[in-house]
Design a protein around this motif. Structure first.
Motif, PDB file in Angstrom:
ATOM      1  N   ALA A  18      46.082  -5.396 -57.680  1.00 53.98           N
ATOM      2  CA  ALA A  18      47.319  -6.154 -58.171  1.00 53.98           C
ATOM      3  C   ALA A  18      46.344  -7.817 -59.412  1.00 53.98           C
ATOM      4  N   VAL A  19      45.499  -8.588 -58.791  1.00 56.47           N
ATOM      5  CA  VAL A  19      45.149  -9.652 -59.897  1.00 56.47           C
ATOM      6  C   VAL A  19      44.563  -9.359 -60.758  1.00 56.47           C
ATOM      7  N   ALA A  20      43.972  -7.826 -60.504  1.00 59.24           N
ATOM      8  CA  ALA A  20      42.992  -7.473 -62.624  1.00 59.24           C
ATOM      9  C   ALA A  20      44.164  -6.943 -62.734  1.00 59.24           C
ATOM     10  N   ASP A 112      46.722 -19.170 -60.546  1.00 58.88           N
ATOM     11  CA  ASP A 112      46.987 -18.088 -61.001  1.00 58.88           C
ATOM     12  C   ASP A 112      46.987 -16.908 -60.099  1.00 58.88           C
ATOM     13  N   VAL A 113      46.281 -16.344 -59.278  1.00 65.47           N
ATOM     14  CA  VAL A 113      46.158 -15.563 -58.180  1.00 65.47           C
ATOM     15  C   VAL A 113      47.082 -15.313 -57.233  1.00 65.47           C
ATOM     16  N   GLY A 114      47.570 -16.988 -57.142  1.00 64.72           N
ATOM     17  CA  GLY A 114      48.724 -16.555 -56.423  1.00 64.72           C
ATOM     18  C   GLY A 114      49.774 -16.896 -56.687  1.00 64.72           C
ATOM     19  N   ASN A 115      50.022 -17.289 -58.054  1.00 69.39           N
ATOM     20  CA  ASN A 115      51.307 -15.917 -58.378  1.00 69.39           C
ATOM     21  C   ASN A 115      51.510 -14.501 -59.442  1.00 69.39           C
ATOM     22  N   ALA A 116      50.433 -14.196 -58.791  1.00 66.44           N
ATOM     23  CA  ALA A 116      50.129 -12.624 -58.707  1.00 66.44           C
ATOM     24  C   ALA A 116      50.342 -11.893 -57.590  1.00 66.44           C
ATOM     25  N   GLU A 120      50.217 -17.786 -51.143  1.00 66.29           N
ATOM     26  CA  GLU A 120      49.474 -19.842 -50.990  1.00 66.29           C
ATOM     27  C   GLU A 120      48.847 -19.948 -52.101  1.00 66.29           C
ATOM     28  N   PRO A 121      48.311 -21.321 -53.106  1.00 69.60           N
ATOM     29  CA  PRO A 121      47.422 -21.549 -53.684  1.00 69.60           C
ATOM     30  C   PRO A 121      46.379 -22.599 -52.765  1.00 69.60           C
TER      31      PRO A 121
END
Length: 259
Positions: A18-20, A112-116, A120-121
């Protein structure tokens, strides 16, 4: 930023993909669980980290923090040259900025990872953590960036706050590809968090329910719940206002009190 996403498990591989996909990154998975042509396999995370540490500007590990610390420790040189390192738990709940947070871009990468992942960042950089305001934004499709920027400034004016106090801008995940909103965040120089629609529907905070978002987005609101949910221990400083068609709300985070 060239990104590598590294995972040690089949559960982590779900998050890694999902992140990639969201960040156009390369996926590395332990050979015991690697599957698919898009996945690069490895036998040991310490050896892999030594191999790719200088090849990517960002490394995202779906792994325990302790494992990642041991893997990167011998390779750390300087905050201006080391890659950004973010650690995510296998459940996709937290995205921790671990190394090169400000200068290397790990703080931004964590968001950005949190949004993906709807995670929670976690950012501990003092200059970032000291900011305690979140500006929630609701906008129509095709909203212009300049109008969004003006609306944010109007919301801050009404709360007698400065842009330097704003930790996040926040909106609903259905707005994650809204060009004007993305450009406005860039112009303002403030990270933009997207809150999942399900979180907004389940929001336990009291906020103003509005018929327009309900009808168009199947949501009870956007600006107020997004502002409240994007921070920690939040309360509304400014209930939603509408400025040139843009809905703005401001929430304030409170410090932990031991009294």
């Amino acid at each position: 930023m060239r990104i590598a996403v590294i995972t040690l498990s089949s559960e982590g591989l779900i998050q890694a993909r999902a992140v990639a996909e969201a960040l156009s990154g390369d996926v590395y998975c332990h050979e015991s669980f690697a599957a698919g042509s898009e996945v690069k396999s490895f036998a040991g995370v310490i050896a892999l980290t030594a191999e790719i540490f200088g090849l990517y500007q960002g490394l995202v590990y779906i792994a325990p923090c302790g494992v990642v610390v041991r893997a990167i420790a011998p390779l750390i040189r300087h905050k201006l040259t080391d890659p950004a390192v973010v650690v995510v738990d296998v459940g996709g709940r937290w995205a921790i900025s671990l190394l090169s947070g400000h200068e290397g871009g790990a703080n931004t990468l964590a968001i950005d990872v949190g949004n993906a992942l709807n995670a929670e960042p976690i950012i501990t950089t003092t200059s970032e953590a000291a900011r305690n305001l979140v500006v929630g934004i609701g906008c129509r499709k095709g909203a212009e960036a300049d109008i969004v920027v003006q609306a944010v400034h109007e919301g801050l004016r009404q709360t007698r706050a400065e842009l330097s106090q704003v930790r996040y801008l926040a909106s609903a995940d259905v707005k994650r590809r809204e060009p004007g909103l993305l450009r406005a965040a860039e112009q303002l120089g403030v990270p933009l968090r997207f809150i999942s629609s399900q979180e907004i529907r389940n929001c336990a905070f009291e906020f103003t329910h509005w018929d327009v978002p309900t009808a168009k987005l199947d949501l009870p609101g956007v600006a107020e719940p997004a502002a409240l949910l994007a921070g920690r221990r939040t309360s509304l400083l400014l209930k939603r206002i509408i400025h040139s068609g843009i809905t703005i709300a401001v929430a304030k985070e409170s410090s932990m009190s031991w009294e």
